[in-house]
Design an enzyme around this catalytic site. Structure first.
Site, mmCIF file in Angstrom:
data_model
loop_
_atom_site.group_PDB
_atom_site.id
_atom_site.type_symbol
_atom_site.label_atom_id
_atom_site.label_comp_id
_atom_site.label_asym_id
_atom_site.label_seq_id
_atom_site.Cartn_x
_atom_site.Cartn_y
_atom_site.Cartn_z
ATOM 1 N N LYS A 115 0.847 -1.190 0.000
ATOM 2 C CA LYS A 115 0.000 0.000 0.000
ATOM 3 C C LYS A 115 0.881 1.237 0.000
ATOM 4 O O LYS A 115 1.891 1.290 0.710
ATOM 5 C CB LYS A 115 -0.932 0.037 1.216
ATOM 6 C CG LYS A 115 -1.833 1.279 1.242
ATOM 7 C CD LYS A 115 -2.873 1.213 2.343
ATOM 8 C CE LYS A 115 -2.316 1.504 3.704
ATOM 9 N NZ LYS A 115 -1.814 2.915 3.822
ATOM 10 N N GLU A 184 -9.043 7.675 3.797
ATOM 11 C CA GLU A 184 -8.902 7.965 5.222
ATOM 12 C C GLU A 184 -9.398 9.355 5.599
ATOM 13 O O GLU A 184 -9.099 10.341 4.913
ATOM 14 C CB GLU A 184 -7.436 7.816 5.662
ATOM 15 C CG GLU A 184 -7.243 8.079 7.156
ATOM 16 C CD GLU A 184 -5.898 7.659 7.691
ATOM 17 O OE1 GLU A 184 -5.648 7.876 8.890
ATOM 18 O OE2 GLU A 184 -5.085 7.115 6.908
#
Length: 287
Positions: A115, A184
């Site tokens: 990621k 996020e």
């Protein structure tokens, strides 16, 4: 017992719009065994280990050595879940070549994918990793590795202009080949728009219910974090349970209640007496 079917990148992509994706972090072997037994779909070895495991003030303090070591530990649990490793700060920003090389190291130690944080600026990196056979999970919205540039850990996408930029970043990363995207601490409307507009699964953390999945830090879930973010949910107060257990152990040792019979063993019959004879006349020395 039937062998569990491994969760693959292809399986995760196929879950979009069909089944909520459950992701959680783990940073060591025993924790990975537990969360995998619980049946999560994705285990992320997050760079959040910098704070929750190593006591650092942010994610910026961990490097490739730290991340590889913890990823290898989680990989030894041989999880059914897809194992994703966070690429730490400055492991992919300097050049495409360095980024691919570093990403490859994570696959060498057992990760299934990596990621990385960022959007349009990293399209070339994502494409290059894809050419090298390295699956990439994207990460947009609040990108903690850039919190100093962003002005802190703030909610992203509150204005239309910033929201449009985040959506563009997500679309660019998806088109470059990312198999999923973490969103996020972003306004929920923005996360919903991204989820509708990209063909790959989105995984929310503090960005609302509209994503294809959710992820939390295991220490927040267990109540072990010093300071949890506002979007985290504590499912158990494990800190209090651990504290109570250690206090009970301390008390029993001090009161002579531990160890109990059955927790220690004796010499063979007659051997203690024989030892006493062997030790006769010998001076006692300190250990």
């Amino acid at each position: 017992m039937a062998e569990r079917e491994k969760v693959t990148v292809r399986k995760v992509v196929g879950m979009k719009g069909k089944k909520p994706i459950v992701a959680i972090t783990a940073y060591d072997y025993p924790t990975a065994k537990i969360v995998d037994e619980a049946g999560v779909d994705i285990i992320l070895v997050g760079d959040s280990l910098s704070m929750v495991m190593l006591g650092n003030p942010s994610t910026l303090q961990v490097d490739m050595h730290d991340m590889l070591r913890h990823t290898a530990a989680v990989a030894r649990a041989q999880p059914r879940a897809l194992l994703v490793a966070d690429m730490p700060f400055l492991s992919y920003e300097a050049s495409v070549t360095e980024a691919v090389k570093n990403a490859g190291e994570f696959l060498r130690v057992g990760a299934d994918a990596v990621k990385l944080e960022g959007g349009s600026d990293y399209v070339d990196v994502v494409k290059a990793m894809g050419r090298a056979g390295i699956p990439v999970m994207g990460h947009v919205g609040l990108t903690p590795q850039k919190h100093k540039l962003l002005g802190g850990y703030r909610l992203m996408g509150k204005s239309a202009g910033e929201a449009r930029s985040i959506i563009d970043d997500a679309q660019a990363i998806a088109e470059a080949g990312a198999f999923s995207i973490v969103i996020e601490y972003t306004a929920s409307e923005v996360a919903a728009e991204i989820t509708k507009r990209v063909s790959v699964p989105t995984i929310c953390i503090g960005s609302g219910p509209a994503c294809d999945g959710q992820i939390l830090v295991i220490h927040d879930v267990l109540g072990l974090s010093d300071a949890s973010p506002p979007f985290a949910k504590r499912y158990v107060d494990l800190r209090s349970i651990m504290l109570s257990a250690v206090k009970a152990y301390k008390s029993e040792v001090e009161e002579g209640k531990f160890p109990q019979d059955g927790m220690y063993w004796h010499m063979k019959e007659g051997e203690h007496e024989r030892l006493a004879e062997l030790l006769k006349g010998k001076s006692v020395t300190s250990a």
